[in-house]
Write a protein that holds these residues in place. Structure first.
Motif, mmCIF file in Angstrom:
data_model
loop_
_atom_site.group_PDB
_atom_site.id
_atom_site.type_symbol
_atom_site.label_atom_id
_atom_site.label_comp_id
_atom_site.label_asym_id
_atom_site.label_seq_id
_atom_site.Cartn_x
_atom_site.Cartn_y
_atom_site.Cartn_z
ATOM 1 N N THR A 1 0.871 -1.192 -0.006
ATOM 2 C CA THR A 1 0.013 0.004 -0.194
ATOM 3 C C THR A 1 0.864 1.274 -0.069
ATOM 4 O OG1 THR A 1 -0.156 0.160 2.504
ATOM 5 C CG2 THR A 1 -1.883 -1.312 1.364
ATOM 6 N N ARG B 1 -0.416 -0.618 -5.413
ATOM 7 C CA ARG B 1 -1.355 0.232 -4.246
ATOM 8 C C ARG B 1 -2.711 -0.484 -4.295
ATOM 9 N NH1 ARG B 1 1.071 5.262 -5.522
ATOM 10 N NH2 ARG B 1 -1.137 5.873 -6.059
ATOM 11 N N GLU C 1 -4.784 -2.589 -1.716
ATOM 12 C CA GLU C 1 -6.154 -1.930 -1.110
ATOM 13 C C GLU C 1 -7.149 -2.929 -1.309
ATOM 14 O OE1 GLU C 1 -6.182 1.812 -3.158
ATOM 15 O OE2 GLU C 1 -4.421 2.503 -1.739
#
Length: 978
Positions: free
Chosen positions: A17, A25, A29
């Protein structure tokens, strides 16, 4: 199905992240989103926060933030807006609560702050009933030898007690306060005194002093929360001890904690003194009798402190707190003797008010370098009030007790300052600026930011002052001359706009339009702000500057406003855009000749901000401007929707393709508005069919902000082209969307809005096959999670369905599921909801229409004694709605005459006020529901003579008003019940 991530997996995900690569990322997530639905995830995250090494500081911080968000959304299992599917078992909840305080006390400060926030969030749900050991655990930490631990605990305690300042008084609140006082009042005083002793001990150690002063400040904040509702007995009994400590720190000085070169950041002493003065002000405003003996001394201390503070920004908060304290005392009759001497009043005006009204160097820098911040503080106010506004409030407070004396003193100073200006206008312009601001303080008796000044003391003297000293500044066309004074002059017009006549405003508007061309941001922004406010000013019931007055200025005002908006550097001026919105609203159909030009310039502005949305309020007013233009034009010429679609579809489709999350809810709302304005029978046109497929995909509904807007858009599709929706097999997908919505508390309102469109517009042959499924889903949800709000939504749906398709179909469909289910639901859900949450306006009419059909079209309602009793209750409910003034049947709210557009901006969804769908009557053929009701009763009684009279007597006998109301309706219709 998602599985709980192991600690190693979780560490790797959090590390991802933090990746600079968006795709990595995003994947991480998404993994966390799936994992949070697994029981055990929250505890695993917290263990990672507790056990990761020092080298994993960034990972621990990310995990702590994630844990806080899990708690925020998932701890309250009964939250109205749902819990995002987050699962936290009872055992995990207990483990978390047992260890979180200790964890907060052992982690670095940045992680400590996240843990503290998590404790506060859990406490908001569980404390005190389900977390009885929280306060004892926190108080135990008061004994820690580590001051940072003590401060962390105090910060947490303050965040828990803060709610005492914002919750309406009730028995539960007082029980919670008493519980907290029992555990913390004595330890808090002991800790304050011990910390004060430590301050004396470490008077030569800046580091130790700083952390102790922060502890004292936090304890003052806790003091404020615990005393906010009422003065607790313990604090009354120990008033002397508390006040001695407060007095000590109002006089405290230590050069070790004061940085002479610092101009912005308050020192630890400044922060503590601000908190102390706020506590004193709390007691002063409440007129607490035990505090009165201390008041003269604290008035002296605060006065002296105020005279010591500098004009630097670092002292702004302290200065405003002190000024507020003096204002709260001076305005009260009981303290009149403290200020009755003229010399005292002169000192307040000369030494406190005027110095804090004067333009400072920092104000000039803010005016030039950060105009947005200057405007937020000066024109609209902010969370921390400015010195100027507090000084003006102090003047108003003085005038309440010493009007003649204060006004006379102020006029002397106004004359002196205007004389200084006249002798040297180029150098002494700040004196004139202060004189105008001094007039603000003594002239207005009642003022609000939204509506300006409603009452003034001496209107003739005020207008004389305006004519002599303010009007010349407005007439001056040289934009480079005294721009700050020009801004204040424009502000004068804004504040006192209600005191100007219609004719005066007509003369002022061209001058204000000319100032829209000023290169000075504050000046042209104030001009836009003031013009927008003038267009809402009323004279009794009429607008002072309405459509007729605006018409000659349309070209000039739009040219100037769009010049501001299209400025290459400063082009997101929310006040200019709001003025555009207001002018479009006031102009109404007068804008028709310029429609193409205006929409072109708005779409250009839209294309520019879509690349990087920065100012939410500007964006909102931009879309409001588009919405009001669509409304003004298409109400007059529905065929104009085609032209708007050609202009708006390209930029709107770009926004959807770019997935600009801030804008998609707005786009869907205006799509809905355009679709609703299309002429009946014109179909969907060329572009709308291609959008419909995307509207029913699950991914479109994942973002919360889209849900209300997409609900309306799908409803518009159904209303405009229900046959197409059914023929292209979208109806089944829409029902799938509806089922997902109704499963969530957060979206249940939207689910019934969509269902309303289905009931009203989907062809009955298509709807019939779906009715059993719809009813079963509603009944399942009703059984699992019945709330007052859901019951009300269900009763409204029942009424709409019965009104549209008749009571017999309603009974037949429900009774297929279970015999006598219809009567049971009317008894246990429908009528109780009407009693608990009486409907109003159109909802009330729909209920009456439906109950009329239930009573008069269904034989089962008179089948046995129980059914007849229920029939009587249905009649009573109908009579109540028809005779109640509160029901307001036939009194629909219209947009006409609306002064202010209340913008309720939300980070996920903000409704466009001007795109709002008008209330539509699903049963326009029933013009008089009262007459239809009694006619139906009369017809039923004619078919069954003698049956209804006894039921009516029994059902209405408990309330004579209902009997009288029914008799009155029958008499007006010239009918009887046989």
């Amino acid at each position: 199905m998602a599985q709980v991530l192991t600690p190693e997996q979780l560490r790797a995900v959090f590390e991802q992240t933090l990746s600079p690569h968006r795709e990595i990322r995003k994947q991480a997530e998404d993994q966390l989103t799936r994992a949070k639905q697994c029981s055990g995830h929250a505890l695993t995250v917290l263990n990672l926060v507790a056990t990761a090494g020092a080298s994993d500081a960034a990972i621990r911080q990310a995990a702590a933030v994630h844990f806080k968000n899990l708690v925020k959304k998932g701890w309250d299992q009964n939250a109205e807006d749902g819990n995002d599917g987050i699962t936290i078992s009872d055992q995990d909840r207990k483990t978390i609560k047992d260890h979180l305080v200790d964890l907060m006390s052992s982690v670095p400060p940045n992680i400590q702050a996240q843990c503290s926030a998590s404790i506060s969030l859990i406490a908001a749900v569980d404390f005190p009933a389900k977390w009885e050991n929280l306060l004892p655990m926190l108080v135990q930490k008061f004994n820690s030898q580590d001051p940072s631990v003590v401060n962390g605990v105090l910060l947490t305690a303050h965040s828990i007690f803060e709610r005492f300042c914002f919750v309406q008084r009730n028995d539960k609140l007082y029980a919670d306060i008493i519980y907290c006082l029992t555990h913390i009042q004595a330890p808090l005083l002991g800790l304050f005194k011990a910390t004060s002793t430590a301050v004396d001990t470490f008077q030569s150690d800046a580091l130790q002093l700083t952390v102790r002063f922060e502890a004292l400040r936090l304890m003052c904040c806790i003091f404020f929360c615990l005393n906010y509702q009422d003065l607790p007995e313990f604090f009354e009994d120990h008033m002397q001890e508390w006040m001695a400590e407060f007095a000590k720190y109002l006089e405290y000085q230590n050069p070790l904690l004061t940085d002479a070169d610092e101009e912005i950041e308050p020192s630890p002493i400044d922060k503590l003194q601000s908190a102390v003065v706020e506590d004193l002000n709390l007691y002063a405003e409440k007129d607490e009798e035990p505090f009165l003996p201390f008041l003269p001394e604290f008035t002296r201390l605060v006065w002296n402190l105020l005279l010591r503070v500098t004009s630097l920004p670092k002292h702004d908060n302290l200065a405003t707190k002190c000024i507020k304290f003096l204002a709260s005392i001076v305005q009260k009759q009981m303290h009149k003797d403290l200020f009755k001497e003229e010399a005292t009043l002169r000192q307040i005006v000369g030494n406190i008010v005027i110095p804090n009204l004067m333009v400072r160097e920092v104000d000039q820098e803010l005016f030039e370098d950060d105009p947005a911040e200057f405007i937020a503080i000066d024109m609209e106010g902010s969370e921390t009030q400015s010195r100027r506004k507090c000084s003006q409030e102090l003047l108003r407070a003085m005038c309440r007790q010493f009007d003649t004396e204060t006004t006379g003193i102020c006029y002397e100073h106004i004359g002196q300052m205007l004389g200084e200006f006249q002798n040297n206008p180029n150098e002494k312009w700040a004196a004139k600026d202060a004189a105008i601001n001094l007039m603000f303080g003594i002239a207005s008796k009642a003022e609000t930011t939204a509506n300006g000044v409603s009452h003034v003391k001496d209107a003739s003297r005020l207008m004389e002052f305006f004519t002599s000293h303010v009007f010349p500044e407005l007439q001056d066309s040289n934009h480079s001359t005294r721009p700050m004074v020009k801004g204040t002059a424009i502000k004068f017009v804004c504040i006192f706009r209600n005191q100007f006549s219609k004719e005066q405003l007509n003369a002022l508007v061209p001058l204000l339009i000319s100032h829209l061309s000023s290169p000075v941001i504050v000046v042209h922004t104030y001009a836009a702000f003031t013009l927008e406010k003038i267009m809402t000013a009323r004279d009794t019931n009429n607008f002072k500057f309405g459509r007729n007055e605006l018409r000659p200025h349309l070209d000039g005002i739009f040219t100037a406003l769009f010049a501001i908006i299209e400025n290459e550097i400063n082009n997101e001026n929310e006040y200019a855009m709001k003025c555009v919105m207001r002018a479009l609203h006031v102009a109404d159909e007068d804008i028709l000749p310029a429609t193409q030009t205006v929409i072109e310039r708005l779409t250009v502005a839209l294309g520019r901000v879509a690349k990087n949305p920065r100012n939410p309020r500007y964006n909102h007013y931009l879309f409001e401007s588009i919405a009001v233009l669509v409304k003004s034009v298409c109400q007059k010429e529905p065929s104009a929707t085609t032209s708007f679609e050609s202009f708006l579809f390209p930029p709107f489709q770009t926004i959807l393709q770019m997935d600009v999350s801030e804008f998609t809810p707005y786009v869907f709302q205006i799509f809905s508005q355009l679709l609703e304005f299309r002429q009946p029978g014109s179909g969907l046109g060329e572009a709308y069919p291609s959008l419909l497929g995307g509207c029913v995909t699950p991914s479109a509904w994942e973002r919360k902000g889209n849900i209300p807007a997409l609900t309306r858009l799908l409803s518009a599709y159904i209303q405009q082209a229900a046959d197409d929706v059914v023929r292209e097999n979208y109806f089944t997908k829409i029902l799938g969307v509806w089922q997902k919505l109704i499963s969530s508390k957060a979206n249940e309102q939207c689910s019934f809005e969509l269902l309303k469109a289905v009931v009203l517009f989907v062809p009955q042959n298509a709807l019939n096959s779906a009715v059993p499924q719809i009813l079963n889903i509603i009944l399942t949800r009703l059984h699992k999670a019945k709330t007052d709000r859901f019951s009300k939504l269900v009763s409204n749906f029942f009424a709409l369905f019965v009104g549209k398709y008749g009571a017999q179909l309603f009974f037949d469909e429900l009774n297929k599921i279970q015999p006598s289910l219809a009567i049971m639901l009317i008894t246990q859900v429908w009528l109780p909801s009407l009693s608990k949450n009486p409907p109003v306006r159109m909802d009330a009419k729909i209920q009456v229409v439906a109950l009329t059909k239930v009573c008069c079209e269904t034989s089962a309602m008179l089948g046995d004694d129980n059914a007849r009793a229920l029939w009587g209750r249905c009649v009573a409910a109908s009579v109540f709605l028809l005779t109640s003034k509160a029901a307001m049947i036939g009194q629909e709210v219209t947009d006409e005459g609306t002064e202010e557009i209340e913008i309720t901006y939300d980070s996920t969804f903000s409704a466009l006020r001007f795109a709002r769908k008008p209330v539509e009557d699903p049963f326009p053929e029933i013009e008089n529901p009262s007459q239809s009701f009694v006619q139906a009763l009369h017809s039923l009684s004619s078919n069954q003579p003698g049956v209804l009279q006894s039921i009516l007597q029994q059902s209405l006998s408990s309330d004579p008003k209902l009997s009288a109301g029914l008799e009155h309706m029958l008499r007006n219709a010239n009918l009887t019940i046989s």
